[in-house]
Design a protein around this motif. Structure first.
Motif, PDB file in Angstrom:
ATOM      1  N   LYS A  85       0.818  -1.213   0.000  1.00  0.00           N
ATOM      2  CA  LYS A  85       0.000   0.000   0.000  1.00  0.00           C
ATOM      3  C   LYS A  85       0.850   1.260   0.000  1.00  0.00           C
ATOM      4  O   LYS A  85       0.307   2.341   0.045  1.00  0.00           O
ATOM      5  CB  LYS A  85      -0.937   0.007   1.207  1.00  0.00           C
ATOM      6  N   GLN A  86       2.164   1.109  -0.023  1.00  0.00           N
ATOM      7  CA  GLN A  86       3.061   2.277  -0.036  1.00  0.00           C
ATOM      8  C   GLN A  86       2.814   3.189   1.159  1.00  0.00           C
ATOM      9  O   GLN A  86       2.762   4.416   1.027  1.00  0.00           O
ATOM     10  CB  GLN A  86       2.915   3.054  -1.350  1.00  0.00           C
ATOM     11  N   ILE A  87       2.656   2.606   2.324  1.00  0.00           N
ATOM     12  CA  ILE A  87       2.425   3.365   3.556  1.00  0.00           C
ATOM     13  C   ILE A  87       3.753   3.510   4.284  1.00  0.00           C
ATOM     14  O   ILE A  87       4.462   2.533   4.496  1.00  0.00           O
ATOM     15  CB  ILE A  87       1.395   2.658   4.457  1.00  0.00           C
ATOM     16  N   ILE A 109      -2.788   0.030   9.021  1.00  0.00           N
ATOM     17  CA  ILE A 109      -2.539  -0.283   7.609  1.00  0.00           C
ATOM     18  C   ILE A 109      -3.837  -0.661   6.904  1.00  0.00           C
ATOM     19  O   ILE A 109      -4.142  -0.155   5.814  1.00  0.00           O
ATOM     20  CB  ILE A 109      -1.486  -1.411   7.479  1.00  0.00           C
ATOM     21  N   SER A 126      -6.151   2.381   6.209  1.00  0.00           N
ATOM     22  CA  SER A 126      -5.553   3.549   5.563  1.00  0.00           C
ATOM     23  C   SER A 126      -5.543   3.360   4.059  1.00  0.00           C
ATOM     24  O   SER A 126      -5.523   2.240   3.555  1.00  0.00           O
ATOM     25  CB  SER A 126      -4.107   3.757   6.042  1.00  0.00           C
ATOM     26  N   ASP A 127      -5.515   4.479   3.357  1.00  0.00           N
ATOM     27  CA  ASP A 127      -5.443   4.450   1.901  1.00  0.00           C
ATOM     28  C   ASP A 127      -4.007   4.243   1.441  1.00  0.00           C
ATOM     29  O   ASP A 127      -3.059   4.369   2.213  1.00  0.00           O
ATOM     30  CB  ASP A 127      -5.973   5.770   1.317  1.00  0.00           C
ATOM     31  N   VAL A 128      -3.850   3.968   0.171  1.00  0.00           N
ATOM     32  CA  VAL A 128      -2.539   3.855  -0.458  1.00  0.00           C
ATOM     33  C   VAL A 128      -1.807   5.191  -0.306  1.00  0.00           C
ATOM     34  O   VAL A 128      -2.423   6.259  -0.291  1.00  0.00           O
ATOM     35  CB  VAL A 128      -2.709   3.489  -1.950  1.00  0.00           C
ATOM     36  N   ASP A 129      -0.480   5.126  -0.196  1.00  0.00           N
ATOM     37  CA  ASP A 129       0.364   6.319  -0.058  1.00  0.00           C
ATOM     38  C   ASP A 129       0.029   7.134   1.186  1.00  0.00           C
ATOM     39  O   ASP A 129       0.035   8.359   1.160  1.00  0.00           O
ATOM     40  CB  ASP A 129       0.285   7.217  -1.297  1.00  0.00           C
ATOM     41  N   SER A 130      -0.247   6.460   2.261  1.00  0.00           N
ATOM     42  CA  SER A 130      -0.593   7.126   3.507  1.00  0.00           C
ATOM     43  C   SER A 130       0.593   7.062   4.469  1.00  0.00           C
ATOM     44  O   SER A 130       1.680   6.628   4.103  1.00  0.00           O
ATOM     45  CB  SER A 130      -1.821   6.451   4.116  1.00  0.00           C
TER      46      SER A 130
END
Length: 128
Positions: free
Chosen positions: A1-3, A34, A37-41
């Motif tokens: 998710k790129q978190i 995680i 949460s949205d992607v890039d968070s």
């Protein structure tokens, strides 16, 4: 998710505790952050010692928890968004386990949350 997950602490904190319990608490809170949460968070973990206590917080910028549900999220099997929890494999036990672990360690937990803005879990545990 790129978190991204960041940990902030002004200084090292040493405490005498059960490592396994601490791992369970943080694994559950971070997994929830995680999952909701949205992607890039971003997720932030803060650690601070105040007198004979350590204060932890886990913050996300996820979907948030409605005020009406905030009192109930620590109940066994309670899920705010039953459809989403079922899709992500949630049972509704995680936060109940977290609360019980913290209570057994003579600590406390509470949340700040706003729908669409995210959630912060605040934990206070004695150093010994």
């Amino acid at each position: 998710k790129q978190i991204s997950i960041t940990v902030e602490a002004d200084r090292p904190v040493e405490m005498v505790t059960d490592q396994h319990r601490i791992e369970q608490i943080f694994t559950n809170l971070i997994d929830n952050a995680i999952n909701y949460s949205d992607v890039d968070s971003e997720i932030k973990i803060k650690i601070d010692q105040v007198d004979e206590y350590v204060h932890f917080s886990v913050s996300d910028k996820g979907i948030g928890i409605p005020k009406a549900d905030q009192e109930r999220i620590f109940e066994r099997f309670y899920r705010v968004d039953k459809g989403r929890s079922r899709n992500s494999g949630g049972t509704g036990l995680g936060l109940s386990i977290v609360r019980n672990l913290i209570r057994n360690m003579n600590g406390s937990i509470y949340i700040d949350s706003e729908v669409g803005q995210g959630t912060t879990f605040h934990i206070e545990l004695p150093l010994k």
